[in-house]
Structure formats: structure tokens, C-alpha cells
Design a protein around this motif. Structure first.
Motif, PDB file in Angstrom:
ATOM      1  N   ASN A  17       0.352  -1.435   0.275  1.00  0.00           N
ATOM      2  CA  ASN A  17       0.265   0.191   0.190  1.00  0.00           C
ATOM      3  C   ASN A  17       0.828   0.790  -0.315  1.00  0.00           C
ATOM      4  OD1 ASN A  17      -1.667   2.020   0.685  1.00  0.00           O
ATOM      5  ND2 ASN A  17      -2.697   1.071   1.741  1.00  0.00           N
ATOM      6  N   PRO A  18       1.035   1.745  -1.694  1.00  0.00           N
ATOM      7  CA  PRO A  18       1.760   3.166  -0.588  1.00  0.00           C
ATOM      8  C   PRO A  18       1.320   4.442  -0.276  1.00  0.00           C
ATOM      9  CG  PRO A  18       0.427   2.839  -3.334  1.00  0.00           C
ATOM     10  CD  PRO A  18       0.185   1.942  -2.433  1.00  0.00           C
ATOM     11  N   HIS A  19       0.065   4.362  -0.132  1.00  0.00           N
ATOM     12  CA  HIS A  19      -0.658   5.529   0.763  1.00  0.00           C
ATOM     13  C   HIS A  19       0.221   5.116   2.295  1.00  0.00           C
ATOM     14  CE1 HIS A  19      -3.694   6.909  -1.861  1.00  0.00           C
ATOM     15  NE2 HIS A  19      -3.741   5.492  -2.267  1.00  0.00           N
ATOM     16  N   LYS A  20       0.333   3.794   2.825  1.00  0.00           N
ATOM     17  CA  LYS A  20       0.327   3.723   3.827  1.00  0.00           C
ATOM     18  C   LYS A  20       2.083   3.813   3.700  1.00  0.00           C
ATOM     19  CE  LYS A  20      -2.063  -0.264   6.004  1.00  0.00           C
ATOM     20  NZ  LYS A  20      -1.572  -1.679   6.356  1.00  0.00           N
ATOM     21  N   VAL A  21       3.261   3.163   3.152  1.00  0.00           N
ATOM     22  CA  VAL A  21       4.562   3.945   3.008  1.00  0.00           C
ATOM     23  C   VAL A  21       4.754   5.755   3.238  1.00  0.00           C
ATOM     24  CG1 VAL A  21       6.426   3.786   2.084  1.00  0.00           C
ATOM     25  CG2 VAL A  21       5.203   1.872   1.352  1.00  0.00           C
ATOM     26  N   LYS A  22       4.392   6.113   2.263  1.00  0.00           N
ATOM     27  CA  LYS A  22       4.256   7.494   2.552  1.00  0.00           C
ATOM     28  C   LYS A  22       3.900   7.839   3.974  1.00  0.00           C
ATOM     29  CE  LYS A  22       2.671   9.243  -1.860  1.00  0.00           C
ATOM     30  NZ  LYS A  22       1.808   9.374  -2.932  1.00  0.00           N
ATOM     31  N   GLU A  23       3.067   7.745   4.643  1.00  0.00           N
ATOM     32  CA  GLU A  23       2.422   8.011   6.010  1.00  0.00           C
ATOM     33  C   GLU A  23       3.630   7.334   6.764  1.00  0.00           C
ATOM     34  OE1 GLU A  23      -1.529   7.486   7.744  1.00  0.00           O
ATOM     35  OE2 GLU A  23      -1.943   8.176   5.570  1.00  0.00           O
ATOM     36  N   ALA A  24       3.746   5.872   6.828  1.00  0.00           N
ATOM     37  CA  ALA A  24       4.898   5.545   7.436  1.00  0.00           C
ATOM     38  C   ALA A  24       6.130   6.409   8.150  1.00  0.00           C
ATOM     39  CB  ALA A  24       4.891   4.492   7.248  1.00  0.00           C
ATOM     40  N   ARG A  25       6.900   6.944   6.172  1.00  0.00           N
ATOM     41  CA  ARG A  25       8.433   7.914   6.115  1.00  0.00           C
ATOM     42  C   ARG A  25       8.012   8.759   6.672  1.00  0.00           C
ATOM     43  NH1 ARG A  25       9.500   5.905   0.642  1.00  0.00           N
ATOM     44  NH2 ARG A  25      10.877   4.381   1.243  1.00  0.00           N
ATOM     45  N   GLY A  26       6.920  10.016   6.192  1.00  0.00           N
ATOM     46  CA  GLY A  26       6.844  10.990   7.113  1.00  0.00           C
ATOM     47  C   GLY A  26       7.165  10.990   9.029  1.00  0.00           C
ATOM     48  N   HIS A 146      -7.607  13.686   0.532  1.00  0.00           N
ATOM     49  CA  HIS A 146      -6.637  13.606   0.376  1.00  0.00           C
ATOM     50  C   HIS A 146      -6.565  12.025   1.319  1.00  0.00           C
ATOM     51  CE1 HIS A 146      -5.067  17.233   0.381  1.00  0.00           C
ATOM     52  NE2 HIS A 146      -5.933  17.877   0.669  1.00  0.00           N
ATOM     53  N   GLY A 147      -5.380  11.705   1.629  1.00  0.00           N
ATOM     54  CA  GLY A 147      -5.869  10.482   2.297  1.00  0.00           C
ATOM     55  C   GLY A 147      -6.260   8.887   1.307  1.00  0.00           C
ATOM     56  N   GLY A 164      -9.572  12.660   5.223  1.00  0.00           N
ATOM     57  CA  GLY A 164      -9.641  12.793   3.558  1.00  0.00           C
ATOM     58  C   GLY A 164      -9.406  14.557   3.644  1.00  0.00           C
ATOM     59  N   GLU A 165     -10.241  15.564   4.668  1.00  0.00           N
ATOM     60  CA  GLU A 165      -9.791  16.867   4.363  1.00  0.00           C
ATOM     61  C   GLU A 165      -8.965  17.691   4.784  1.00  0.00           C
ATOM     62  OE1 GLU A 165     -14.250  18.727   4.574  1.00  0.00           O
ATOM     63  OE2 GLU A 165     -14.553  17.798   6.382  1.00  0.00           O
ATOM     64  N   LEU A 166      -7.907  16.561   5.826  1.00  0.00           N
ATOM     65  CA  LEU A 166      -6.758  17.163   6.292  1.00  0.00           C
ATOM     66  C   LEU A 166      -5.866  16.257   5.916  1.00  0.00           C
ATOM     67  CD1 LEU A 166      -7.420  16.516   9.528  1.00  0.00           C
ATOM     68  CD2 LEU A 166      -7.889  18.250   8.900  1.00  0.00           C
ATOM     69  N   GLY A 167      -5.040  16.975   5.510  1.00  0.00           N
ATOM     70  CA  GLY A 167      -3.611  16.502   4.260  1.00  0.00           C
ATOM     71  C   GLY A 167      -2.871  15.587   5.244  1.00  0.00           C
ATOM     72  N   ARG A 168      -1.593  14.849   4.682  1.00  0.00           N
ATOM     73  CA  ARG A 168      -1.029  13.871   5.382  1.00  0.00           C
ATOM     74  C   ARG A 168      -0.323  14.545   6.527  1.00  0.00           C
ATOM     75  NH1 ARG A 168       1.798  11.941   0.971  1.00  0.00           N
ATOM     76  NH2 ARG A 168       3.395  13.164   1.411  1.00  0.00           N
ATOM     77  N   LYS A 169       0.267  15.609   6.697  1.00  0.00           N
ATOM     78  CA  LYS A 169       1.070  16.292   7.582  1.00  0.00           C
ATOM     79  C   LYS A 169       0.046  15.915   8.878  1.00  0.00           C
ATOM     80  CE  LYS A 169       4.748  18.306   6.168  1.00  0.00           C
ATOM     81  NZ  LYS A 169       5.353  19.744   5.845  1.00  0.00           N
ATOM     82  N   GLU A 170      -0.953  16.444   8.609  1.00  0.00           N
ATOM     83  CA  GLU A 170      -1.882  16.696  10.113  1.00  0.00           C
ATOM     84  C   GLU A 170      -2.580  15.444  10.581  1.00  0.00           C
ATOM     85  OE1 GLU A 170      -5.981  20.008  11.195  1.00  0.00           O
ATOM     86  OE2 GLU A 170      -4.163  19.756   9.761  1.00  0.00           O
ATOM     87  N   LYS A 171      -2.988  15.009   9.057  1.00  0.00           N
ATOM     88  CA  LYS A 171      -3.342  12.746  10.034  1.00  0.00           C
ATOM     89  C   LYS A 171      -1.919  12.525  10.492  1.00  0.00           C
ATOM     90  CE  LYS A 171      -4.921   8.540   8.018  1.00  0.00           C
ATOM     91  NZ  LYS A 171      -4.980   7.755   6.668  1.00  0.00           N
ATOM     92  N   ASN A 172      -0.740  12.454   9.434  1.00  0.00           N
ATOM     93  CA  ASN A 172       0.385  12.161  10.687  1.00  0.00           C
ATOM     94  C   ASN A 172       0.208  12.118  12.573  1.00  0.00           C
ATOM     95  OD1 ASN A 172       0.325  10.390   8.724  1.00  0.00           O
ATOM     96  ND2 ASN A 172       2.858  11.627   8.161  1.00  0.00           N
ATOM     97  N   GLN A 173      -0.241  13.505  12.616  1.00  0.00           N
ATOM     98  CA  GLN A 173       0.184  13.883  14.453  1.00  0.00           C
ATOM     99  C   GLN A 173      -0.368  13.472  14.973  1.00  0.00           C
ATOM    100  OE1 GLN A 173       1.825  17.165  14.552  1.00  0.00           O
ATOM    101  NE2 GLN A 173       2.766  17.672  12.594  1.00  0.00           N
ATOM    102  N   PHE A 174      -1.147  12.375  14.623  1.00  0.00           N
ATOM    103  CA  PHE A 174      -2.330  11.938  15.921  1.00  0.00           C
ATOM    104  C   PHE A 174      -2.987  11.085  15.274  1.00  0.00           C
ATOM    105  CE2 PHE A 174      -6.463  13.212  14.181  1.00  0.00           C
ATOM    106  CZ  PHE A 174      -6.093  14.171  13.525  1.00  0.00           C
ATOM    107  N   SER A 175      -2.942   9.746  14.296  1.00  0.00           N
ATOM    108  CA  SER A 175      -3.360   8.428  13.600  1.00  0.00           C
ATOM    109  C   SER A 175      -3.104   7.801  14.320  1.00  0.00           C
ATOM    110  CB  SER A 175      -3.131   8.940  12.010  1.00  0.00           C
ATOM    111  OG  SER A 175      -1.999   7.672  11.863  1.00  0.00           O
ATOM    112  N   HIS A 176      -4.156   7.134  13.455  1.00  0.00           N
ATOM    113  CA  HIS A 176      -3.560   5.253  14.753  1.00  0.00           C
ATOM    114  C   HIS A 176      -2.006   4.774  13.721  1.00  0.00           C
ATOM    115  CE1 HIS A 176      -5.401   5.181  10.500  1.00  0.00           C
ATOM    116  NE2 HIS A 176      -5.544   4.143  10.806  1.00  0.00           N
ATOM    117  N   ARG A 177      -1.771   5.019  13.009  1.00  0.00           N
ATOM    118  CA  ARG A 177      -1.116   4.493  12.253  1.00  0.00           C
ATOM    119  C   ARG A 177       0.267   4.973  13.311  1.00  0.00           C
ATOM    120  NH1 ARG A 177      -2.260   4.599   7.817  1.00  0.00           N
ATOM    121  NH2 ARG A 177      -3.035   2.441   8.100  1.00  0.00           N
TER     122      ARG A 177
END
Ligand code: IMP
Length: 195
Positions: A17-26, A146-147, A164-177
Motif C-alpha cells: 500500500n503506497p499510502h501507508k508507505v508515505k504516511e509511515a515514512r513521514g 486526501h488520504g 480526507g480533508e486533513l492533509g497527510r502532515k496533519e493526519k500524521n500528527q495523531f493517527s492510529h498509524r
């Protein structure tokens, strides 16, 4: 204790899953860990997220011959008895977000959570797992570009915007991942290396 040939500032993430890679890398870059990626494919057994992550991590570490992480994740909706849960991937491909909205059309309790379990393993050790959860609610329509997957349906607690409205950076602040990877990173960094 890990072998001296392993670096504790990098790890290989096994996922298709390329989305997971981008999120996890950030997320991991911010925590001082470089993420390498391999789309190896691994066996997904029946079971809860922890079982799947444990088994997948062990399988992939043995096949690749080095330390790896895998992730098993899903969205759990309370009013649907925690469906789709471990079936999230299949349900996304079949019912999709529109199908979920239909199932939820007369439901007033919109509580849902995303869960992510990171499984870590080396060829010589037993797997470790790290759980991250984010609470929220299911909206009444899809929102945002997004997402991926269920993101346009999911409103994290305290927000009036969907993932979906939050960008990746914001989601990455507090997501389950973020939470599962943060737990993994804190543990990983203090592992001793055997000589
Ligand atoms: P798996 O972890 O690859 O088995 O997939 C779990 C499924 O849950 C994904 O295919 C998505 O449909 C869904 N999912 C997991 N994490 C997220 C997320 O962060 N946003 C949206 N959907 C997700």
C-alpha cells in the motif's frame, strides 16, 4: 537483543500500500528512523490485527533475512458490532464507502475507531506488536480528497474535518498509524545490539 549487523536507525516496511508507505515514512523520519520499503507480499492468516501482524512479520523477516515491520489496520464501527474491522480491506474493495454510508443511514451512534498494529520481527527473534488507536465518528457523506480508503468518512474526535480533508502532515500528527509507529520507534531505539 539484536545482532550487530542491524542498524537501529532504519527499518524495512513490507506493504503493498503506497499510502501507508508515505504516511509511515513521514512519521518515522520525524522520529529519526529511515524507512525502506519492500512490496514482498506475505501470508495474512485469519485472526485479530495482532495475530496477523505477528505472523506476517515473522514470515517476512525469515523470507527477507533481515528485520522488518508490517502493519495490519482497520476501521471499527461500534454500531455495526465493530464491522468492518479485520475485513476492512475486503469491504473497502466490495461495499466501498458508499456501502458503509448505506449501512449507517439510520444509525445515530456514529462512533468508530481506526486501529493499527505494527508487527516487528527479525530472522532470529520472536515478533513484537505495537497498537495505535484513534477515536472518531462516521460522517454522513464522503468529504475530502486526501488520504485513502475510509479517510473521507472518518472524523477524528474533536475535529470537524474528516481525515480526507486533513492533509497527510496533519493526519500524521495523531493517527492510529502515528501512535503504533511511535510506540514501535521508542521501543526500537532502546534495543541493545549484541556483539
Ligand atoms: P491492511 O492493514 O492492509 O489489511 O488494510 C486494512 C484496510 O483498512 C485498508 O485497506 C483500508 O481499507 C483500511 N485502512 C487502514 N488504515 C487506514 C487509514 O489510515 N485510512 C483509511 N483507511 C484505512
Amino acid at each position: 537483543m539484536l545482532k550487530s549487523s542491524y542498524k537501529l536507525n532504519s527499518i524495512t516496511f513490507i506493504t503493498g500500500n503506497p499510502h501507508k508507505v508515505k504516511e509511515a515514512r513521514g512519521i518515522l523520519n520525524n522520529l529519526g528512523i529511515t524507512l525502506e520499503h519492500a512490496d514482498l507480499g506475505y501470508v495474512e492468516i485469519q485472526g485479530n490485527l495482532e495475530d496477523v501482524a505477528r505472523y506476517g512479520a515473522k514470515y517476512a523477516a525469515l523470507r527477507l533475512g533481515k528485520p522488518v515491520i508490517v502493519e495490519d489496520a482497520g476501521m471499527f464501527i461500534k454500531a455495526l458490532k465493530w464491522f468492518p474491522g479485520t475485513y476492512s480491506s475486503y469491504v473497502q474493495d466490495t461495499l466501498g464507502n458508499k456501502g458503509i454510508l448505506k449501512l449507517m443511514s439510520d444509525v445515530s451512534d456514529r462512533y468508530a475507531e481506526f486501529r493499527s498494529v505494527i508487527g516487528f520481527c527479525t530472522p532470529k527473534t520472536e515478533p513484537e506488536v505495537f497498537l495505535g488507536t484513534v477515536k472518531g465518528r462516521i460522517g454522513y457523506e464522503e468529504k475530502g480528497e486526501h488520504g485513502f480508503a475510509y479517510d473521507p468518512l472518518f472524523y477524528p474526535e474533536g475535529y470537524d474535518k474528516s481525515f480526507g480533508e486533513l492533509g497527510r502532515k496533519e493526519k500524521n500528527q495523531f493517527s492510529h498509524r502515528r501512535k503504533s509507529l511511535e510506540k514501535f520507534a521508542s521501543w526500537y531505539k532502546i534495543q541493545e545490539i549484541s556483539k
